[in-house]
Design an enzyme around this catalytic site. Sequence first.
Site, short mmCIF file in Angstrom:
data_model
loop_
_atom_site.label_atom_id
_atom_site.label_comp_id
_atom_site.label_asym_id
_atom_site.label_seq_id
_atom_site.Cartn_x
_atom_site.Cartn_y
_atom_site.Cartn_z
N SER A 22 1.02 -1.40 0.13
CA SER A 22 0.06 0.00 -0.15
C SER A 22 1.28 1.45 0.10
CB SER A 22 -1.11 -0.15 1.20
OG SER A 22 -0.03 -0.79 2.45
N GLY A 23 0.13 2.29 -0.15
CA GLY A 23 1.21 3.93 -0.24
C GLY A 23 0.68 5.05 -0.63
N ALA A 24 0.23 5.94 -0.46
CA ALA A 24 0.38 7.33 -0.48
C ALA A 24 -1.50 7.65 -0.51
CB ALA A 24 -0.21 8.38 -0.29
N ASP A 42 11.69 9.27 -10.60
CA ASP A 42 11.04 8.04 -9.45
C ASP A 42 12.08 7.29 -9.36
OD1 ASP A 42 11.02 8.56 -6.32
OD2 ASP A 42 8.91 8.10 -6.67
N ASN A 101 7.76 1.79 -38.30
CA ASN A 101 8.46 2.94 -37.95
C ASN A 101 9.92 1.87 -38.28
OD1 ASN A 101 9.05 0.63 -35.81
ND2 ASN A 101 9.41 1.87 -34.11
N ASP A 123 -14.65 -9.69 -31.90
CA ASP A 123 -15.88 -10.44 -32.20
C ASP A 123 -16.30 -9.65 -31.31
OD1 ASP A 123 -18.19 -11.51 -33.15
OD2 ASP A 123 -17.78 -13.32 -31.71
#
Length: 535
Positions: A65-67, A190, A432, A464
Amino acid sequence: MGCNQSKSANDVRGNKVNNVNSKKKNNKREDINDGEEIAINPGMYVRKKEGKIGESYFKVRKLGSGAYGEVLLCKEKNGHSEKAIKVIKKSQFDKGRYNDDNKNIEKFHEEIYNEISLLKSLDHPNIIKLFDVFEDKKYFYLVTEFYEGGELFEQIINRHKFDECDAANIMKQILSGICYLHKHNIVHRDIKPENILLENKNSLLNIKIVDFGLSSFFSKDYKLRDRLGTAYYIAPEVLKKKYNEKCDVWSCGVIMYILLCGYPPFGGQNDQDIIKKVEKGKYYFDFNDWKNISDEAKELIKLMLTYDYNKRCTAEEALNSRWIKKYANNINKSDQKTLCGALSNMRKFEGSQKLAQAAILFIGSKLTTLEERKELTDIFKKLDKNGDGQLDKKELIEGYNVLRNFKNELGELKNVEEEVDNILKEVDFDKNGYIEYSEFISVCMDKQILFSEERLRRAFNLFDTDKSGKITKEELANVIIRGFYFFTYSLFGLTSVSEKTWNDVLGEADQNKDNMIDFDEFVSMMHKICDNKPF
């Protein structure tokens, strides 16, 4: 979570989003209406899914978990694969970054959309893979690949320090990912061991850069000005709020320093102490800790931790340093069989059918497992000499020459350059001029693995959309165009490509000429693209 940029940087983003898949300078812009050429790329299949996430996945356990929320380990209800799902609370914004409360939620949601748009454009073996996105009234859900090896940070804690070969293999992968990002005008902002994950605990050879919440598009003409990052790894110019993409290179220098000696170059009792030392930029190679470390390693650290970012080396220069070349893994005789098989499959591939291209890329990029991709991923990274996450003509020719040196069984080739030109023509789905990671995996993998009935059925069902058992040109247009425009444009842009083009795409597989493709026709088409060239 997102990129809170200055006005000038936001102006830049408007010019960069549509070009995020142009892989190297001088490449033409990816545009489905460019000469009626439909360019295929794996980002087409990352989309906002309808319905509740609980209808598609069930929770196994919480990973962290985090902020902004939590990360859950989940399993597909209609499959067997495990995914990591990042759950982001819509109400969890950083109030300190905005002044007007009325704009907080709107701005925060914009940042989430930016992160999603950025992630869906990335295709590199050392960068996290995004699969799907869900949204309800309270949360965003980002469905990504699950990496069971944990954080590089945990490895540092357990091992204290690494020998130069292990450190070089880690740094080569990190720098390769950063080099790829910078060439796509993306700065991570980060980079730290907590944001580097290992595919499994038993190997350091397959790592992933994650957490693009602070990432941003950049331009050479503008400086970034947000003070973002983590104290140990933040570059001094970020503290001064005037910096460019080389702030990531500084962070890589800090990580390399830690890997080789076990502690950071700028330490302290708290963030304030650390930042004061970063601002000064002074660090040392303690004799007792560094006496057995090579001069090449110290030289690279000095280049990456150059205080003046204008004089600091680029990620590409670091990746091509003497230390990386000397200590990191290269192609050896044990890779011969896999490399030979990869080149053989590319030689046999017939890429003219656009629907087949789209289907095989979907299977290869979205349905294969890490274990199934492992050997080919290793070969791709070794072929990718400059580490930019793409294979160019020169690198493919070198791959053929390596096999010649090993007296392989690929067969005698009179004109390697012509052979490589043909491979690029057939395998370069997005037009590309290079072979991307997912293109390589999709075309080179053993078709007995790739073309299982379950995977072919899932690919068929992707197109489909009304589940009628037939694919129409309207469904093709919806899927293809919808893939190019995420969260922003209309899902029904049939006029973007002519009616004739869609009829041609459909006609490539429509054997009974009923203007639709059934499953048997679809399967027949898929096998033809891999079997119609003699080996």
